[in-house]
Design a protein around this motif. Structure first.
Motif, PDB file in Angstrom:
ATOM      1  N   CYS A  98     -13.525  -9.065 -25.039  1.00  0.00           N
ATOM      2  CA  CYS A  98     -13.619  -8.319 -23.916  1.00  0.00           C
ATOM      3  C   CYS A  98     -14.154  -9.011 -22.738  1.00  0.00           C
ATOM      4  O   CYS A  98     -13.593  -8.744 -21.559  1.00  0.00           O
ATOM      5  CB  CYS A  98     -14.885  -7.127 -24.140  1.00  0.00           C
ATOM      6  N   LYS A 103      -7.540  -5.680 -19.476  1.00  0.00           N
ATOM      7  CA  LYS A 103      -6.923  -5.027 -20.330  1.00  0.00           C
ATOM      8  C   LYS A 103      -5.582  -5.504 -20.125  1.00  0.00           C
ATOM      9  O   LYS A 103      -4.881  -5.565 -21.155  1.00  0.00           O
ATOM     10  CB  LYS A 103      -6.730  -3.297 -20.148  1.00  0.00           C
ATOM     11  N   ARG A 125     -16.647  -8.573 -28.689  1.00  0.00           N
ATOM     12  CA  ARG A 125     -17.211  -8.174 -27.238  1.00  0.00           C
ATOM     13  C   ARG A 125     -17.119  -9.303 -26.320  1.00  0.00           C
ATOM     14  O   ARG A 125     -16.752  -9.500 -25.447  1.00  0.00           O
ATOM     15  CB  ARG A 125     -18.384  -7.533 -26.987  1.00  0.00           C
ATOM     16  N   HIS A 142     -12.610  -4.127 -21.067  1.00  0.00           N
ATOM     17  CA  HIS A 142     -13.321  -3.132 -21.953  1.00  0.00           C
ATOM     18  C   HIS A 142     -14.687  -3.350 -22.060  1.00  0.00           C
ATOM     19  O   HIS A 142     -15.301  -4.672 -21.957  1.00  0.00           O
ATOM     20  CB  HIS A 142     -12.706  -3.699 -23.446  1.00  0.00           C
ATOM     21  N   HIS A 144     -16.624  -2.454 -24.837  1.00  0.00           N
ATOM     22  CA  HIS A 144     -17.168  -2.645 -26.248  1.00  0.00           C
ATOM     23  C   HIS A 144     -15.881  -3.024 -27.009  1.00  0.00           C
ATOM     24  O   HIS A 144     -14.686  -3.118 -26.829  1.00  0.00           O
ATOM     25  CB  HIS A 144     -17.522  -1.441 -26.691  1.00  0.00           C
ATOM     26  N   THR A 146     -15.224  -2.101 -29.905  1.00  0.00           N
ATOM     27  CA  THR A 146     -14.267  -0.763 -30.245  1.00  0.00           C
ATOM     28  C   THR A 146     -13.222  -0.457 -29.392  1.00  0.00           C
ATOM     29  O   THR A 146     -12.040   0.141 -29.806  1.00  0.00           O
ATOM     30  CB  THR A 146     -15.422   0.505 -30.414  1.00  0.00           C
ATOM     31  N   GLU A 147     -13.416  -0.589 -28.001  1.00  0.00           N
ATOM     32  CA  GLU A 147     -12.437  -0.184 -26.990  1.00  0.00           C
ATOM     33  C   GLU A 147     -11.048  -1.237 -27.328  1.00  0.00           C
ATOM     34  O   GLU A 147     -10.007  -0.950 -27.026  1.00  0.00           O
ATOM     35  CB  GLU A 147     -12.809  -0.149 -25.670  1.00  0.00           C
ATOM     36  N   GLU A 150      -9.281  -0.317 -30.260  1.00  0.00           N
ATOM     37  CA  GLU A 150      -8.345   0.778 -29.822  1.00  0.00           C
ATOM     38  C   GLU A 150      -6.920   0.115 -29.213  1.00  0.00           C
ATOM     39  O   GLU A 150      -6.050   0.924 -29.348  1.00  0.00           O
ATOM     40  CB  GLU A 150      -9.027   1.792 -28.853  1.00  0.00           C
ATOM     41  N   GLN A 151      -7.162  -0.524 -28.189  1.00  0.00           N
ATOM     42  CA  GLN A 151      -6.069  -1.207 -27.444  1.00  0.00           C
ATOM     43  C   GLN A 151      -4.960  -1.928 -28.642  1.00  0.00           C
ATOM     44  O   GLN A 151      -3.714  -1.800 -28.554  1.00  0.00           O
ATOM     45  CB  GLN A 151      -6.407  -2.081 -26.394  1.00  0.00           C
TER      46      GLN A 151
END
Length: 319
Positions: A98, A103, A125, A142, A144, A146-147, A150-151
């Motif tokens: 991240c 993104k 991260r 992002h 985190h 986790t995000e 997700e991507q």
């Protein structure tokens, strides 16, 4: 092949892997290749390639003033991963982070990796910027891991970050691992919440876990037990690092928030020079590796930054 499959594909044999850094901006890749060639005799299952964020630096301008600009000291993670996989036929696992990336930049990296047939990732991260006292994501970035996961999941399902669908969905889906912290992540309020977040990452699709370095194997064994009690059943790869100089006695606990056992700390403190500290580091890490192998771990990962020679000594002893 997924990393989780890779490390269990040789029953009765403990796998070997290590991590490399992309060369500094403007430097040749030959030194990195030399390090890989020094260790490839031990049949590495995969090689991790770190990713480094951009940092804000001040550069002088033609009028004598200074301008604050963003600069990345070690670009080239995707290219290095491709070079390793092409040159050596060894699975390359680039870090996707991240920190310092939007993104869209992440999507571009995923597209490039997909084209190159590199489908194993380590999702992190990443560290905060040096000039910040807490982690701040890039605009449209992002916060985190986790995000970020997700991507990647969305990309695997054929969708770009803006929600549009890909015309052609490549069956070459990404598989990814995440980090685990036997001594707790520095920002987690306690181990229980840290493990709950780790379980969430696994539930999202993380295929394996690789640990932060540790110097006390009991902390790894306790961590694995707690993970299993939490319902985390993916492989948990122990990652260890040989100490190579006396300064690491204080630097490693400060930067990585890990404890050094008293026996190791006392031995390092009594070293008269870095050569003595390096030998202590090899001996300690060798003992760690032997105990981990005796416990039945499928694979051991080595943080080999500035420690290729030490890792080679250890691998010669245990493999």
């Amino acid at each position: 092949m997924k990393i989780s499959e890779c490390i269990t594909s040789h029953p009765g044999k403990t796998g070997f892997s290590f991590e490399v850094l992309p060369p500094l901006k403007g430097k040749s890749i030959e030194h990195l290749f030399k390090n890989i060639e020094s260790l490839k005799e031990f049949d590495p299952l995969y090689i991790n390639i770190t990713t480094h964020r951009s940092e804000m630096v001040f550069k002088s301008t033609a009028d004598g003033l200074y301008q604050r600009v963003s600069e990345r000291s070690r670009p080239g993670t995707v290219a290095v991963a491709a070079a390793i996989q092409q040159k050596y036929g060894i699975t390359a696992v680039p870090h996707i982070i991240c920190s310092g990336f939007t993104k869209t930049e992440t999507e571009h990296a995923l597209i490039d990796l997909n084209f190159l047939g590199i489908n194993n990732l380590l999702v992190l991260r990443g560290d905060k910027a040096k000039h910040e006292n807490r982690f701040i994501p890039e605009p449209n970035g992002h916060m985190h891991a986790t995000e970020l996961a997700e991507q990647i999941n969305s990309f695997n399902n054929g969708y770009f970050v803006d929600g549009t669908q890909m015309d052609i969905t490549n069956n070459n889906r990404f598989s990814y691992g995440v980090a685990g912290y036997p001594e707790k992540h520095e920002e987690a309020p306690n181990m229980d919440l840290d493990l709950k977040m780790l379980k969430h990452k696994v539930d999202m699709g993380a295929d394996y876990i690789v640990t932060q370095m540790f110097f006390d194997n009991q902390k790894y064994f306790d961590f694995v037990k707690k993970c299993k009690e939490m319902g985390i059943n993916v492989p948990i790869i122990p990652a260890i690092k040989p100490i190579v100089n006396r300064n690491q006695l204080t630097i490693l606990p400060k930067i990585f928030h890990v404890d050094l056992p008293s026996e190791l700390a006392i031995a390092l403190n009594e070293c008269k020079d870095d050569n003595a500290a390096k030998q202590i580091g090899v001996e300690w890490c060798t003992l760690q590796a032997k105990e981990l192998i005796a416990s039945g771990v499928h694979s051991i990962h080595f943080y080999s930054h500035n420690a290729t020679e030490s890792v080679k000594q250890i691998a010669t002893e245990i493999y």
